[in-house]
Design a protein around this motif. Structure first.
Motif, PDB file in Angstrom:
ATOM      1  N   ALA A   6      41.617  48.273  45.233  1.00  0.00           N
ATOM      2  CA  ALA A   6      40.773  48.556  43.547  1.00  0.00           C
ATOM      3  C   ALA A   6      41.632  47.539  42.249  1.00  0.00           C
ATOM      4  O   ALA A   6      41.144  47.149  41.926  1.00  0.00           O
ATOM      5  CB  ALA A   6      40.245  50.310  43.920  1.00  0.00           C
ATOM      6  N   ALA A   7      43.147  48.436  42.505  1.00  0.00           N
ATOM      7  CA  ALA A   7      43.710  47.742  41.261  1.00  0.00           C
ATOM      8  C   ALA A   7      43.539  46.463  41.703  1.00  0.00           C
ATOM      9  O   ALA A   7      43.873  45.968  40.449  1.00  0.00           O
ATOM     10  CB  ALA A   7      44.734  48.497  41.437  1.00  0.00           C
ATOM     11  N   HIS A   8      43.874  45.566  42.703  1.00  0.00           N
ATOM     12  CA  HIS A   8      44.071  44.363  42.649  1.00  0.00           C
ATOM     13  C   HIS A   8      42.929  43.456  42.562  1.00  0.00           C
ATOM     14  O   HIS A   8      43.065  42.105  41.575  1.00  0.00           O
ATOM     15  CB  HIS A   8      44.694  43.567  44.452  1.00  0.00           C
ATOM     16  CG  HIS A   8      45.043  42.342  44.845  1.00  0.00           C
ATOM     17  ND1 HIS A   8      43.584  41.420  45.033  1.00  0.00           N
ATOM     18  CD2 HIS A   8      45.611  42.139  44.374  1.00  0.00           C
ATOM     19  CE1 HIS A   8      44.288  40.345  45.178  1.00  0.00           C
ATOM     20  NE2 HIS A   8      44.738  40.079  44.684  1.00  0.00           N
ATOM     21  N   HIS A   9      41.307  44.078  42.536  1.00  0.00           N
ATOM     22  CA  HIS A   9      39.869  43.766  42.116  1.00  0.00           C
ATOM     23  C   HIS A   9      40.126  43.366  40.551  1.00  0.00           C
ATOM     24  O   HIS A   9      39.848  42.547  40.685  1.00  0.00           O
ATOM     25  CB  HIS A   9      38.910  44.065  42.982  1.00  0.00           C
ATOM     26  CG  HIS A   9      37.929  43.516  42.758  1.00  0.00           C
ATOM     27  ND1 HIS A   9      37.204  42.321  43.469  1.00  0.00           N
ATOM     28  CD2 HIS A   9      37.304  44.049  41.872  1.00  0.00           C
ATOM     29  CE1 HIS A   9      36.179  42.235  43.163  1.00  0.00           C
ATOM     30  NE2 HIS A   9      36.197  42.439  41.904  1.00  0.00           N
ATOM     31  N   ARG A  15      40.876  40.053  36.415  1.00  0.00           N
ATOM     32  CA  ARG A  15      41.560  39.738  35.060  1.00  0.00           C
ATOM     33  C   ARG A  15      41.242  40.756  34.301  1.00  0.00           C
ATOM     34  O   ARG A  15      41.163  40.335  32.693  1.00  0.00           O
ATOM     35  CB  ARG A  15      41.107  38.472  34.480  1.00  0.00           C
ATOM     36  CG  ARG A  15      41.309  37.365  35.682  1.00  0.00           C
ATOM     37  CD  ARG A  15      41.065  36.132  35.044  1.00  0.00           C
ATOM     38  NE  ARG A  15      41.748  34.991  35.940  1.00  0.00           N
ATOM     39  CZ  ARG A  15      43.187  34.158  36.302  1.00  0.00           C
ATOM     40  NH1 ARG A  15      43.982  35.264  36.755  1.00  0.00           N
ATOM     41  NH2 ARG A  15      43.004  33.776  37.698  1.00  0.00           N
ATOM     42  N   ALA A  16      41.490  42.210  34.075  1.00  0.00           N
ATOM     43  CA  ALA A  16      40.982  42.571  33.851  1.00  0.00           C
ATOM     44  C   ALA A  16      42.538  43.238  32.341  1.00  0.00           C
ATOM     45  O   ALA A  16      43.447  42.576  32.506  1.00  0.00           O
ATOM     46  CB  ALA A  16      40.888  44.764  34.123  1.00  0.00           C
ATOM     47  N   ILE A  35      42.037  50.535  29.858  1.00  0.00           N
ATOM     48  CA  ILE A  35      43.397  50.101  30.353  1.00  0.00           C
ATOM     49  C   ILE A  35      44.680  50.415  29.193  1.00  0.00           C
ATOM     50  O   ILE A  35      44.247  49.372  28.159  1.00  0.00           O
ATOM     51  CB  ILE A  35      42.998  49.377  30.936  1.00  0.00           C
ATOM     52  CG1 ILE A  35      41.580  48.673  31.899  1.00  0.00           C
ATOM     53  CG2 ILE A  35      44.671  47.773  31.387  1.00  0.00           C
ATOM     54  CD1 ILE A  35      41.704  47.374  32.412  1.00  0.00           C
ATOM     55  N   ASP A  36      45.145  51.225  29.912  1.00  0.00           N
ATOM     56  CA  ASP A  36      46.825  50.487  29.046  1.00  0.00           C
ATOM     57  C   ASP A  36      47.763  49.861  29.359  1.00  0.00           C
ATOM     58  O   ASP A  36      47.911  48.192  28.771  1.00  0.00           O
ATOM     59  CB  ASP A  36      47.484  52.058  29.124  1.00  0.00           C
ATOM     60  CG  ASP A  36      47.518  53.382  28.360  1.00  0.00           C
ATOM     61  OD1 ASP A  36      46.268  52.723  27.420  1.00  0.00           O
ATOM     62  OD2 ASP A  36      46.925  54.611  28.983  1.00  0.00           O
ATOM     63  N   THR A  37      48.361  49.749  31.042  1.00  0.00           N
ATOM     64  CA  THR A  37      48.655  48.635  31.410  1.00  0.00           C
ATOM     65  C   THR A  37      47.852  47.896  32.650  1.00  0.00           C
ATOM     66  O   THR A  37      47.466  48.839  33.248  1.00  0.00           O
ATOM     67  CB  THR A  37      49.722  49.115  31.602  1.00  0.00           C
ATOM     68  OG1 THR A  37      50.144  50.048  32.865  1.00  0.00           O
ATOM     69  CG2 THR A  37      50.675  49.664  30.708  1.00  0.00           C
ATOM     70  N   VAL A  43      46.941  49.610  37.865  1.00  0.00           N
ATOM     71  CA  VAL A  43      46.161  48.940  36.689  1.00  0.00           C
ATOM     72  C   VAL A  43      46.410  50.699  35.880  1.00  0.00           C
ATOM     73  O   VAL A  43      45.768  52.274  36.767  1.00  0.00           O
ATOM     74  CB  VAL A  43      44.308  49.269  36.480  1.00  0.00           C
ATOM     75  CG1 VAL A  43      43.901  49.450  35.869  1.00  0.00           C
ATOM     76  CG2 VAL A  43      44.951  47.666  37.155  1.00  0.00           C
ATOM     77  N   GLU A  44      46.986  51.236  34.942  1.00  0.00           N
ATOM     78  CA  GLU A  44      46.684  53.034  34.241  1.00  0.00           C
ATOM     79  C   GLU A  44      45.807  52.865  33.367  1.00  0.00           C
ATOM     80  O   GLU A  44      45.672  51.628  32.373  1.00  0.00           O
ATOM     81  CB  GLU A  44      47.939  52.671  34.060  1.00  0.00           C
ATOM     82  CG  GLU A  44      49.465  52.896  34.706  1.00  0.00           C
ATOM     83  CD  GLU A  44      50.015  53.605  34.547  1.00  0.00           C
ATOM     84  OE1 GLU A  44      50.929  54.121  33.233  1.00  0.00           O
ATOM     85  OE2 GLU A  44      51.948  53.467  35.373  1.00  0.00           O
ATOM     86  N   PHE A  45      45.127  54.175  33.311  1.00  0.00           N
ATOM     87  CA  PHE A  45      43.490  54.421  32.185  1.00  0.00           C
ATOM     88  C   PHE A  45      44.404  55.456  31.001  1.00  0.00           C
ATOM     89  O   PHE A  45      45.295  56.653  31.532  1.00  0.00           O
ATOM     90  CB  PHE A  45      42.878  54.526  32.934  1.00  0.00           C
ATOM     91  CG  PHE A  45      42.388  53.246  34.072  1.00  0.00           C
ATOM     92  CD1 PHE A  45      41.501  52.366  32.546  1.00  0.00           C
ATOM     93  CD2 PHE A  45      42.408  52.853  35.117  1.00  0.00           C
ATOM     94  CE1 PHE A  45      40.301  51.447  33.537  1.00  0.00           C
ATOM     95  CE2 PHE A  45      41.943  52.236  35.493  1.00  0.00           C
ATOM     96  CZ  PHE A  45      41.048  50.822  34.564  1.00  0.00           C
TER      97      PHE A  45
END
Length: 223
Positions: A6-9, A15-16, A35-37, A43-45
């Motif tokens: 999910a993070a990779h997608h 391209r988040a 999204i923070d990073t 992906v960190e939120f």
């Protein structure tokens, strides 16, 4: 934090970017997250606020006979959009044997389709996908709520008539293969309380019957 596929997608395909807002769910609640990073694998939120989420009051189970995979998979997607909570693929007597043999290997693909359809329709919870079962075994599992199997029998009542004045928190809908149910399958369903129902004189493909009958259930039984 989001990890894995999910993070990779989200990060590589979509391209988040930091600062973008997404709706996030853990299967029980929904939050608005920023999204923070974004890294290669995570992906960190930051969670900003909880969002009101709709949960269908009607618990629906779909017993769906295995048919050609393009039709079956389309039906899975639409059933997900229409709020079905559980799907049981059926190895009906008139299902094609080659399809039944290949169905076991399709389980992973089907679960991915359910996930994607759930995300697209903004569902909180994914439908449960059972292993392929014999119709007689699946019918016997349910002993309460509205239980219906679509039938082409001349004396089958219209679905609207069967649903008239029905009130229930759960519903089970069984849909046969393109060759129809056998007499033994019909007898097994009736023996445990399933009611025959017809969608009329039009000849519908299996996937069309799924959408039509689930929409009728939702319209009639949902509060």
């Amino acid at each position: 934090m989001m990890e894995g596929e999910a993070a990779h997608h989200l990060g590589r395909v979509l391209r988040a970017q930091p600062g973008q807002l997404y709706e996030l769910s853990d299967g029980t609640k929904v939050w608005l997250g920023r999204i923070d990073t974004v890294t290669r694998d995570t992906v960190e939120f930051s969670l900003l606020e909880e969002i009101a989420a709709f949960q269908p009051a009607l618990r629906t189970t779909l017993l769906l006979s295995v048919v050609k995979f393009d039709s079956f998979e389309w039906a899975l997607e639409k059933a997900t959009e229409l709020g079905v909570g559980r799907i049981v693929p059926l190895a009906a007597a008139r299902s094609e044997k080659a399809l039944l043999a290949a169905a076991v290997k399709r389980a992973g693909r089907w679960k991915k389709l359910l996930l994607e359809a759930s995300q697209q329709s903004r569902r909180i919870q994914l439908p449960i996908l059972d292993s392929v079962a014999k119709p007689e075994t699946a019918f016997a599992e349910f002993d309460s709520g509205v239980r219906i199997f679509l039938s082409e029998a001349p004396d089958a009542k219209p679905l609207r008539e069967v649903l008239q004045s029905q009130k229930a928190k759960s519903a089970v809908l069984a849909i046969g293969p393109e060759g129809g149910w056998t007499d033994a399958e019909l007898a097994a369903a009736r023996a445990v309380g399933f009611q025959d129902a017809s969608l009329g004189k039009l000849i519908l493909r299996t996937e069309t019957a799924v959408v039509a009958s689930l929409a009728a259930l939702n319209f009639t039984l949902s509060e």
